[in-house]
Each structure stands twice: as structure tokens, then as C-alpha cells.
Enzyme design. Structure first.
Site, mmCIF file in Angstrom:
data_model
loop_
_atom_site.group_PDB
_atom_site.id
_atom_site.type_symbol
_atom_site.label_atom_id
_atom_site.label_comp_id
_atom_site.label_asym_id
_atom_site.label_seq_id
_atom_site.Cartn_x
_atom_site.Cartn_y
_atom_site.Cartn_z
ATOM 1 N N ILE A 169 0.836 -1.203 0.000
ATOM 2 C CA ILE A 169 0.000 0.000 0.000
ATOM 3 C C ILE A 169 0.871 1.253 0.000
ATOM 4 O O ILE A 169 0.520 2.265 -0.630
ATOM 5 C CB ILE A 169 -0.995 -0.030 1.171
ATOM 6 C CG1 ILE A 169 -2.028 -1.134 0.913
ATOM 7 C CG2 ILE A 169 -1.677 1.324 1.350
ATOM 8 C CD1 ILE A 169 -3.098 -1.261 1.968
ATOM 9 N N ASP A 170 2.015 1.205 0.662
ATOM 10 C CA ASP A 170 2.958 2.318 0.559
ATOM 11 C C ASP A 170 3.393 2.537 -0.896
ATOM 12 O O ASP A 170 3.465 3.670 -1.376
ATOM 13 C CB ASP A 170 4.205 2.045 1.406
ATOM 14 C CG ASP A 170 4.043 2.440 2.862
ATOM 15 O OD1 ASP A 170 3.296 3.396 3.139
ATOM 16 O OD2 ASP A 170 4.666 1.800 3.720
ATOM 17 N N VAL A 171 3.703 1.440 -1.587
ATOM 18 C CA VAL A 171 4.131 1.552 -2.988
ATOM 19 C C VAL A 171 3.013 2.130 -3.842
ATOM 20 O O VAL A 171 3.234 3.029 -4.675
ATOM 21 C CB VAL A 171 4.577 0.171 -3.516
ATOM 22 C CG1 VAL A 171 4.851 0.232 -5.021
ATOM 23 C CG2 VAL A 171 5.817 -0.316 -2.774
ATOM 24 N N ALA A 174 2.680 5.777 -3.197
ATOM 25 C CA ALA A 174 3.769 6.516 -3.843
ATOM 26 C C ALA A 174 3.466 6.753 -5.317
ATOM 27 O O ALA A 174 3.701 7.847 -5.852
ATOM 28 C CB ALA A 174 5.088 5.754 -3.693
#
Length: 398
Positions: A169-171, A174
Site C-alpha cells: 500500500i505504501d508503494v 507513492a
């Protein structure tokens, strides 16, 4: 600097993963990325070990901070905040991921900095968004994989919920941030005005649910866990061959016929039990068992080659070492070497986008903490050695 964004300066006040990865993409595309870090400790990911680089530093930090210039500034010091304001006046984009309201309390919020620089694109990333009852909650990736439902649809049907092996989810956040910033820059090119934008791990995680979300919103279906299989397609999963696993998918009837031919069971293509995807989904367990019985006769690589020759999407299930040893990965430049001042020559993941006219490039290694403080203060703000020394004496630089 080279690349399609070589005329941009990004002021990166983000930490952890989503913000730093978004700004790293800008750096790969040629932008100058000035990373503001807390004196003495720096970005949290500098301390996420193991694994370690040859110099003992965290390889995690290497993944999301290459090519940046590290500047240490104490944001709680009035002279430190003044430096950030001056840098924002000379920047195109600012990215931050503090808890909503923190930057306003520091005097570094979007309205304040955009008053100083109306062309500034100010991007805020948070866990749950800047409004709503959860705005003050922290939002790490693993928490969001659970909250957004991703873990409820990941794992084996009879097993527990499973987290993805990377901060997915961070990716995703981003990538959304990078695209949104480019959209705001395009708006600025037309109007001359920057703008503030904000996004959250929660919202990006929900957007990434794609068919699982519409399955519920449109069809009323709450998707469960399917392991390596697909809820709507058969065959489309991992299968065990004689010596290992491979993934293969037959997403339409043409591919299903080709799959049957390669498997040595051409009669299955017209078998009334299987002559349509809906029928194959209904008889999933029976058909998967029959497929695996045939796959056991040959090796993984033999099947991958045979399916590939027939035009079927198929591939081995690699570990990370297998990935970077693969000749196709090497041919596409997906591992690049850079010289690091203390870790030596290291390999980093390559850039997945190839520009024809303005090639992207890894601009350098990840920075040491505060490595570029003096350089940036001289080159961007025009400060001399005496002024920098005086700032350091006040504690503004840590």
C-alpha cells in the site's frame, strides 16, 4: 542531472516509505530531490535492520532514497523552519507525511508556504486523510493492509489473513502521489499556479482493491481468500510441476484450447464440463486436480517453455535471487550498480520506465545523513561558510 524532469526541484520532508518512494521516482526522472532529515537520527528507515549493507547501514533506506541530497534541519528550531521556508520558495514541489495539522503548527503548512511561493505544488500524505474521525491516527502499511481489506482477500482459503511480502500500500500510494503531483504540475504549466493536494494510505489501498471492491459495491459479493488462484478464472493459478511451482493462466477460450493442447488433453477443450470459463470455475477443484496430475510428469522449466511456445502466459515462481539472475531481467537493466562512499559498489533495482528521448537514470547512491547540508545551503540559498557555521552553532542544523 538528466531525464524528463531535470528542471524540477523537489523538497522532500517525508519519511518511511510512501513519500520517499514517490520523490525517488522524481529523482530517477532527473529532478533534484533535497531530503530534509531530523538531525542525528534521520529517516526512520535508516534504522530498519536487518538486512544490512556492507557498511552496516540499512538496505531498506537504499530502496527508497537513492540519488537524493540529505540536509539535516531541526524543524522545531525557528532558524531551521526559516531555512525550510527559503528552500520552499525555491522549489517546485514539497512532499510531507506528518500527521495532519503538524506542518501547520510548525508554520510550514500548505497555505503558509504557498503564500511564499504560489507556484509550489504541496503534497501531503497521511494514514487516513486530513479529514474524518480517524485523521489523527497513525497509518503504517501493515495496519492499512488490514484496514482496507487487502489481508482479508490474501492467503489460503482455510488459512489466516496474510500480509503482502512488501509494503504494497505504501508503494501504491507513492505511485498515486507521483501521478497526482505531475497532474498538478501540468495545471501549473497552464495557469502559473501551484496547488495543495493530499492523499492517504487508506484511500489508495481501497482504490487498489479494483475488482474486489466493485464485486461488493456493484454485485454485493464479499470476496474471500483464494490463495494463488483467481476467483473468476480457471485455470489461473500456481501449479506444482515435478520439481517446483509455476504460474499459468488461460484467460479466454483461445488460451484454454492452447492450454489443453500443451497439457496433452486436447479433448478437454470441447468437453461440455469445461467448455466455458463459468463451467470451469464451477468445477474448479475437479479440474485443478486433473491438471496437476498431468503437470507432475515434467519439470517446472519444461512446462514454462512449452506454455510460452504456445503463447500462454506462464512463468516460474522465483525467489528474489532467481529474479536478479534471470537473463530477461538483466537485458532490461533492472539491476544497476552505483558507488556508495562507505558501502562500496552496490547494486540497486533499475528503473522500470524507458524513455526514448529523455532517458531516466539512477542519479547516485542514497545519501549519508546530512551529507549535502552545506552544499545545498551554498548552491540553493547562497549562504557562505560563515553563515552556515553560524547556523550550525545555533543548533538549527543539529
Amino acid at each position: 542531472m538528466s531525464g524528463p524532469l531535470a528542471d524540477l526541484r523537489i523538497l522532500d520532508l517525508s519519511r518511511i516509505v510512501a513519500g520517499p518512494l514517490a520523490t525517488q521516482i522524481f529523482g530517477d526522472y532527473g529532478a533534484e530531490v533535497v531530503k530534509i532529515e531530523q538531525p542525528r537520527t534521520g529517516d526512520d528507515s535508516r534504522h530498519w535492520v536487518p538486512p544490512r549493507a556492507p557498511d552496516g547501514s540499512a538496505t531498506y533506506f537504499f530502496a527508497i532514497n537513492r540519488g537524493k541530497k540529505s540536509v539535516t534541519v531541526d524543524l522545531k528550531h525557528p532558524r531551521g523552519r526559516a531555512l525550510v521556508i527559503e528552500l520552499a520558495r525555491r522549489s517546485d514541489v514539497l512532499v510531507e507525511n506528518f500527521t495532519p495539522g503538524t506542518m501547520d503548527r510548525l508554520g510550514l503548512g500548505a497555505a503558509m508556504l504557498r503564500a511564499e511561493n504560489p507556484r509550489l505544488v504541496y503534497c501531503s500524505i497521511s494514514g487516513f486523510g486530513a479529514t474524518g474521525p480517524y485523521r489523527d491516527r497513525a497509518g503504517y502499511d501493515a495496519i492499512m493492509q488490514g484496514f482496507t481489506g487487502l489481508m482479508s482477500i490474501t492467503g489460503e482459503p482455510d488459512g489466516p489473513p496474510v500480509k503482502a511480502g512488501v509494503a504494497l500500500i505504501d508503494v501504491i500510494t507513492a505511485l498515486y502521489a507521483h501521478g497526482a503531483i505531475l497532474g498538478a504540475l501540468h495545471h501549473r504549466a497552464r495557469t502559473g499556479e501551484g496547488q495543495a493536494l493530499e492523499l492517504s494510505l487508506m484511500e489508495c489501498g481501497i482504490a487498489a482493491l479494483i475488482n474486489a471492491a466493485t464485486g461488493y459495491l456493484v454485485g454485493g459479493d464479499v470476496q474471500g481468500r483464494w490463495g494463488h488462484a483467481h476467483p473468476s478464472l480457471v485455470p489461473y493459478q500456481a501449479f506444482r510441476a515435478r520439481d517446483g511451482y509455476l504460474m499459468v493462466g488461460a484467460g479466454n477460450e483461445r488460451l484454454w484450447k492452447a492450454f489443453c493442447e500443451v497439457l496433452g488433453a486436447p479433448e478437454w477443450a470441447d468437453d461440455p464440463r469445461y467448455d466455458g470459463n463459468a463451467k470451469r470455475v464451477e468445477r474448479r477443484a475437479e479440474l485443478v486436480a486433473a491438471i496437476e496430475a498431468r503437470l507432475a510428469a515434467r519439470s517446472r522449466d519444461e512446462w514454462v517453455a512449452a506454455f510460452g511456445a504456445a503463447g500462454l502466459p506462464a512463468g516460474p515462481i522465483n525467489d528474489i535471487a532467481d529474479v536478479f539472475a534471470d537473463p530477461q531481467v538483466a537485458a532490461r537493466g533492472m539491476a544497476v550498480e552505483v558507488d556508495h562512499p562507505t558501502a562500496g559498489r552496490v547494486r540497486l533495482p533499475g528503473i522500470p520506465v524507458k524513455f526514448a528521448a529523455t532517458p531516466a537514470a539512477v542519479q547516485g547512491p542514497p545519501p549519508r545523513l546530512g551529507e549535502h547540508t552545506d552544499e545545498v545551503l551554498r548552491a540553493v540559498l547562497g549562504l557562505d561558510d560563515a553563515a552556515i557555521a553560524e547556523l550550525r552553532a545555533t543548533g538549527a542544523l543539529g
